[in-house]
Write an enzyme that holds these catalytic residues in place. Structure first.
Site, PDB file in Angstrom:
ATOM      1  N   ARG A   1       0.867 -22.226 -28.166  1.00 13.32           N
ATOM      2  CA  ARG A   1       2.165 -22.855 -27.930  1.00 13.32           C
ATOM      3  C   ARG A   1       2.922 -22.201 -26.780  1.00 13.32           C
ATOM      4  NH1 ARG A   1       4.371 -24.669 -33.921  1.00 13.32           N
ATOM      5  NH2 ARG A   1       2.601 -26.007 -34.343  1.00 13.32           N
TER       6      ARG A   1
ATOM      7  N   ASP B   1      14.545 -17.552 -34.012  1.00 14.51           N
ATOM      8  CA  ASP B   1      14.237 -18.065 -32.675  1.00 14.51           C
ATOM      9  C   ASP B   1      15.135 -17.341 -31.673  1.00 14.51           C
ATOM     10  OD1 ASP B   1      12.517 -20.071 -33.770  1.00 14.51           O
ATOM     11  OD2 ASP B   1      14.258 -21.351 -34.137  1.00 14.51           O
TER      12      ASP B   1
ATOM     13  N   ARG C   1       9.744 -16.334 -34.837  1.00 18.99           N
ATOM     14  CA  ARG C   1       9.296 -17.694 -34.589  1.00 18.99           C
ATOM     15  C   ARG C   1       9.278 -17.975 -33.078  1.00 18.99           C
ATOM     16  NH1 ARG C   1       6.083 -21.613 -37.045  1.00 18.99           N
ATOM     17  NH2 ARG C   1       6.812 -23.651 -36.427  1.00 18.99           N
TER      18      ARG C   1
ATOM     19  N   LYS D   1       4.046 -25.647 -26.289  1.00 11.83           N
ATOM     20  CA  LYS D   1       3.711 -26.909 -26.956  1.00 11.83           C
ATOM     21  C   LYS D   1       4.764 -27.935 -26.526  1.00 11.83           C
ATOM     22  CE  LYS D   1       3.315 -29.200 -31.435  1.00 11.83           C
ATOM     23  NZ  LYS D   1       1.915 -29.652 -31.504  1.00 11.83           N
TER      24      LYS D   1
END
Ligand SMILES: *[C@@H]1O[C@H](CO)[C@@H](O)[C@H](O)[C@H]1NC(C)=O
Length: 386
Positions: free
Chosen positions: A266, A184, A206, A269
């Site tokens: 997303r 991330d 990610r 999201k």
């Protein structure tokens, strides 16, 4: 004169590698708008350039207020070695030619059903540095010099009570983009007062930004570029699926002036208990959905541009106000201090969303102003634009 300078430069460079030319004083530029207004980061601490990735790692995590300048690329790839182990090709990866995005078996994701029926085991090799972010402690400013500040192969993680952090004008890139769970870029999880400004994020495994399940309180993400272009798309189309994920238990997130492009899902999201003010952003070339509003998500979206966005709002299980028309938009005035501004749509689906019942949650908060929707954000967002 010219030859004298050249002679001097060559004398200097042969005498010592550490002599640097005089340069402008580094500093955070501007102030945060919206929920995280008041964030001061390292405050008046003198700005300094770390000499190595290990010094950068130490400065980010220690308990000294700092202004940390990235004046070049800080490359973490290889710094923790690589890992080869069993991962998987999720059932959803039906991309031709073994393309698409495979997965690291993080938290048994490959075997607990999340990778779908028809998942197959494969060997994966990834860079270890990418999968965990650098710990960022309280009272830090992390700023880039010009367009030179790059963090390659590792993200930043502001968590466990860290607060008052500014990240401005840096590019975070190349966190195992070929693998889901590869890393991330920006994580907040149990924090307060985080301002992310003029940051670019690209080629991430990610999430480009993730607000984890703890309360991350006041966050402003402004003028940043989320570039989803990838050769390892989970949706087989060159677009990154896992862009922005906001599911904290008590989060106030301002998204203003961001350029979110070539993603496919997303983006963001939302869930948990997150109040999101998305204003004057530019979504471009999204082959799937922008918003996915789960239970607990409360969103006001105004003054944004959706250009070539197939599905601006996938699902709304929470509360969503999409600034539908100028009459209805006057409902914003009492709580946000201005009438909400219309969104603009080109070759895109619709947004919908007329729920105003959560507006009182904006009471007493710092609210970003709103301008007319404009795609010129594409040239003002990201690194090197200050
Ligand atoms: C951050 O700064 C505040 C205000 O000066 C101070 O109270 C706090 O202890 C600092 N936090 C850390 C971890 O240094």
């Amino acid at each position: 004169m010219k030859s004298n300078i050249l002679a001097l430069l060559s004398a200097v460079s042969s005498a010592s590698a550490v002599v640097l030319p005089a340069r402008a004083t580094y500093a955070v530029v501007g102030k945060p708008e919206g929920f995280a207004s008041g964030t001061t980061g390292g405050g008046s601490a003198a700005c300094a350039v770390p000499s190595s990735i290990s010094q950068l790692t130490t400065w980010l995590a220690d308990s000294t207020a700092r202004c940390i300048v990235l004046d070049k690329e800080f490359n973490y790839i290889g710094s923790e070695g690589s890992v080869t182990e069993t991962g998987c090709r999720p059932a959803s990866n039906k991309c031709p030619g073994n393309g698409g995005q495979d997965a690291i078996n993080h938290a048994d994701w490959c075997t607990n059903g999340n990778a779908g029926a028809g998942v197959t085991s494969i060997s994966v090799t990834y860079d270890k540095a990418g999968v965990s972010g650098l710990t960022v402690n309280s009272n830090k400013s992390i700023i880039g010099a010009g367009s030179a500040g790059v963090l390659r192969g590792k993200g930043l993680r502001i968590a466990n009570g860290a607060k008052n952090v500014i990240i401005q004008n840096i590019h975070i890139t190349q966190l195992n983009p070929q693998y889901i769970w590869g890393g991330d870029a920006l994580t907040v999880d149990g924090s307060d007062l985080v301002w992310i400004d003029h940051v670019k994020v690209s080629l991430i495994g990610r999430q480009m930004f993730v607000a984890g399940n703890s309360a991350s309180n006041r966050v402003t993400i402004s003028n940043s570029e989320f570039d989803g272009s990838t050769s390892w798309s989970a949706t087989c189309d060159g677009h990154h699926y896992w862009a922005i994920y906001l599911t904290g238990s008590s989060d106030l997130i301002t998204l203003k002036g961001n350029y979110i492009h070539h993603t496919s899902g997303r983006s963001p999201k939302i869930g948990g208990n997150s109040l999101v003010h998305a204003v004057n952003n530019y979504w471009y070339a999204n082959s799937g959905h922008a918003f996915d509003n789960g239970a607990g998500g409360q969103v006001v979206a105004e003054g944004n541009v959706f250009q070539n966005v197939v599905t601006p709002l996938l699902e709304n299980l929470g509360q969503f106000f999409g600034s539908p028309d100028s009459n209805t938009n006057t409902a914003c005035k009492t709580y946000l201090g201005h009438n909400c501004v219309l969104n603009s749509f080109g070759s895109s689906g619709t947004l919908g969303g007329t729920d105003t019942s959560f507006f009182s949650n904006f009471n007493g908060k710092s609210i970003a102003s709103a301008a007319t929707a404009s795609s010129s954000i594409a040239s003002s967002a990201g690194v090197g634009k200050l």
